[in-house]
Design an enzyme around this catalytic site. Sequence first.
Site, PDB file in Angstrom:
ATOM      1  N   LYS A   9      29.720  85.146  22.734  1.00 25.82           N
ATOM      2  CA  LYS A   9      30.736  85.723  23.459  1.00 25.82           C
ATOM      3  C   LYS A   9      31.453  85.045  24.499  1.00 25.82           C
ATOM      4  O   LYS A   9      31.336  83.705  24.964  1.00 25.82           O
ATOM      5  CB  LYS A   9      29.830  86.993  24.555  1.00 25.82           C
ATOM      6  CG  LYS A   9      29.354  87.878  23.276  1.00 25.82           C
ATOM      7  CD  LYS A   9      28.707  89.012  24.206  1.00 25.82           C
ATOM      8  CE  LYS A   9      27.767  89.938  23.376  1.00 25.82           C
ATOM      9  NZ  LYS A   9      27.078  91.027  23.930  1.00 25.82           N
ATOM     10  N   TYR A  49      33.165  97.221  17.677  1.00 25.03           N
ATOM     11  CA  TYR A  49      32.211  98.047  18.618  1.00 25.03           C
ATOM     12  C   TYR A  49      32.447  99.655  18.193  1.00 25.03           C
ATOM     13  O   TYR A  49      32.293 100.483  19.191  1.00 25.03           O
ATOM     14  CB  TYR A  49      32.593  97.599  19.902  1.00 25.03           C
ATOM     15  CG  TYR A  49      31.930  96.454  20.393  1.00 25.03           C
ATOM     16  CD1 TYR A  49      30.446  96.082  20.233  1.00 25.03           C
ATOM     17  CD2 TYR A  49      32.897  95.469  20.860  1.00 25.03           C
ATOM     18  CE1 TYR A  49      30.073  94.965  20.774  1.00 25.03           C
ATOM     19  CE2 TYR A  49      32.455  94.160  21.294  1.00 25.03           C
ATOM     20  CZ  TYR A  49      30.897  94.013  21.289  1.00 25.03           C
ATOM     21  OH  TYR A  49      30.502  92.822  21.691  1.00 25.03           O
ATOM     22  N   PHE A  57      31.102 103.024  28.542  1.00 26.62           N
ATOM     23  CA  PHE A  57      31.323 101.562  28.769  1.00 26.62           C
ATOM     24  C   PHE A  57      32.265 100.868  27.542  1.00 26.62           C
ATOM     25  O   PHE A  57      32.547  99.730  27.760  1.00 26.62           O
ATOM     26  CB  PHE A  57      29.928 100.774  28.770  1.00 26.62           C
ATOM     27  CG  PHE A  57      28.959 101.030  27.307  1.00 26.62           C
ATOM     28  CD1 PHE A  57      29.295 100.208  26.553  1.00 26.62           C
ATOM     29  CD2 PHE A  57      28.094 102.079  27.425  1.00 26.62           C
ATOM     30  CE1 PHE A  57      28.685 100.353  25.162  1.00 26.62           C
ATOM     31  CE2 PHE A  57      27.387 102.270  26.353  1.00 26.62           C
ATOM     32  CZ  PHE A  57      27.727 101.548  25.110  1.00 26.62           C
ATOM     33  N   ARG A  85      17.573  88.050  16.090  1.00 27.47           N
ATOM     34  CA  ARG A  85      17.283  88.989  16.950  1.00 27.47           C
ATOM     35  C   ARG A  85      16.299  88.563  18.065  1.00 27.47           C
ATOM     36  O   ARG A  85      16.406  88.952  19.453  1.00 27.47           O
ATOM     37  CB  ARG A  85      17.154  90.456  16.388  1.00 27.47           C
ATOM     38  CG  ARG A  85      18.186  90.850  15.723  1.00 27.47           C
ATOM     39  CD  ARG A  85      19.452  91.452  16.362  1.00 27.47           C
ATOM     40  NE  ARG A  85      19.216  92.540  17.411  1.00 27.47           N
ATOM     41  CZ  ARG A  85      20.018  93.004  18.060  1.00 27.47           C
ATOM     42  NH1 ARG A  85      21.201  92.531  18.187  1.00 27.47           N
ATOM     43  NH2 ARG A  85      19.714  94.145  18.881  1.00 27.47           N
ATOM     44  N   THR A  91      18.695  92.899  24.933  1.00 33.54           N
ATOM     45  CA  THR A  91      20.097  93.058  25.240  1.00 33.54           C
ATOM     46  C   THR A  91      20.253  92.925  26.975  1.00 33.54           C
ATOM     47  O   THR A  91      21.227  92.166  27.339  1.00 33.54           O
ATOM     48  CB  THR A  91      20.721  94.431  24.987  1.00 33.54           C
ATOM     49  OG1 THR A  91      20.477  94.511  23.487  1.00 33.54           O
ATOM     50  CG2 THR A  91      21.902  94.573  25.322  1.00 33.54           C
ATOM     51  N   ARG A 102      18.986  84.613  25.781  1.00 39.33           N
ATOM     52  CA  ARG A 102      19.421  85.660  26.916  1.00 39.33           C
ATOM     53  C   ARG A 102      18.396  85.573  28.238  1.00 39.33           C
ATOM     54  O   ARG A 102      18.744  85.635  29.208  1.00 39.33           O
ATOM     55  CB  ARG A 102      19.374  86.855  26.470  1.00 39.33           C
ATOM     56  CG  ARG A 102      20.648  87.571  25.479  1.00 39.33           C
ATOM     57  CD  ARG A 102      20.688  88.787  24.890  1.00 39.33           C
ATOM     58  NE  ARG A 102      21.691  89.056  24.265  1.00 39.33           N
ATOM     59  CZ  ARG A 102      21.619  89.891  23.202  1.00 39.33           C
ATOM     60  NH1 ARG A 102      20.527  90.734  22.771  1.00 39.33           N
ATOM     61  NH2 ARG A 102      22.867  90.320  22.676  1.00 39.33           N
ATOM     62  N   ASN A 112      25.929  88.747  28.400  1.00 38.81           N
ATOM     63  CA  ASN A 112      24.478  88.538  27.835  1.00 38.81           C
ATOM     64  C   ASN A 112      24.650  87.418  26.810  1.00 38.81           C
ATOM     65  O   ASN A 112      23.684  87.210  26.052  1.00 38.81           O
ATOM     66  CB  ASN A 112      23.839  89.635  27.488  1.00 38.81           C
ATOM     67  CG  ASN A 112      24.580  90.285  26.349  1.00 38.81           C
ATOM     68  OD1 ASN A 112      25.446  89.838  25.620  1.00 38.81           O
ATOM     69  ND2 ASN A 112      23.767  91.488  25.787  1.00 38.81           N
ATOM     70  N   HIS A 115      25.883  87.899  20.673  1.00 37.59           N
ATOM     71  CA  HIS A 115      25.766  89.030  19.980  1.00 37.59           C
ATOM     72  C   HIS A 115      25.259  88.692  18.542  1.00 37.59           C
ATOM     73  O   HIS A 115      25.498  87.638  17.854  1.00 37.59           O
ATOM     74  CB  HIS A 115      27.124  89.734  19.654  1.00 37.59           C
ATOM     75  CG  HIS A 115      26.976  90.811  18.477  1.00 37.59           C
ATOM     76  ND1 HIS A 115      26.625  92.033  18.836  1.00 37.59           N
ATOM     77  CD2 HIS A 115      27.197  90.619  17.244  1.00 37.59           C
ATOM     78  CE1 HIS A 115      26.670  92.595  17.478  1.00 37.59           C
ATOM     79  NE2 HIS A 115      27.024  91.829  16.728  1.00 37.59           N
ATOM     80  N   GLU A 126      29.976  93.492   9.823  1.00 37.74           N
ATOM     81  CA  GLU A 126      30.495  92.432  10.757  1.00 37.74           C
ATOM     82  C   GLU A 126      31.067  91.057  10.171  1.00 37.74           C
ATOM     83  O   GLU A 126      32.218  90.569  10.572  1.00 37.74           O
ATOM     84  CB  GLU A 126      29.337  92.059  11.929  1.00 37.74           C
ATOM     85  CG  GLU A 126      29.370  93.286  12.732  1.00 37.74           C
ATOM     86  CD  GLU A 126      27.967  93.153  13.624  1.00 37.74           C
ATOM     87  OE1 GLU A 126      27.779  93.944  14.525  1.00 37.74           O
ATOM     88  OE2 GLU A 126      27.182  92.342  13.439  1.00 37.74           O
TER      89      GLU A 126
END
Length: 150
Positions: A9, A49, A57, A85, A91, A102, A112, A115, A126
């Site tokens: 990100k 998203y 949010f 993951r 998260t 993270r 964070n 993704h 995606e």
Amino acid sequence: MDRTFVMVKPDGVQRGLVGEVITRFERRGFKLVALKLLWIDRGLAERHYEEHRGKPFFDELVRYITSGPVAAMVLEGREVVTTVREMMGATQPAKALPGTIRGTYGIDVGRNIVHGSDSAASAAREIGLFFADGELIEYERALDPWIYER
């Protein structure tokens, strides 16, 4: 072989962590089959998203992910979705285990670092949003026999 979508990100790009993130996944044995640096526009962000549309949010999430460049990639390997993951960590960075991406680099739930797709179905969706068919590279690595039993 399984595939997953990973995105460093804007906070991870700005902090110079793209190489570190890629290195962790490659050292684990996953193969990088697509990679690009891009600035996401609002339309792509909203499609990415979509599951969060209508949540309080959502607008901030879209504003953040379009605030700077991201590094989008596709990784390939056995059980890559679940393993990536686990390597990313929770998260919320405060809840992420030490040693995860993270847990090591994350600051805030809204910053964070990374993704990763949460399922094979999400990965396919995606990957399709960020990459055209011809952008995924098929190749054999010399070290694959040392990573995977045939």
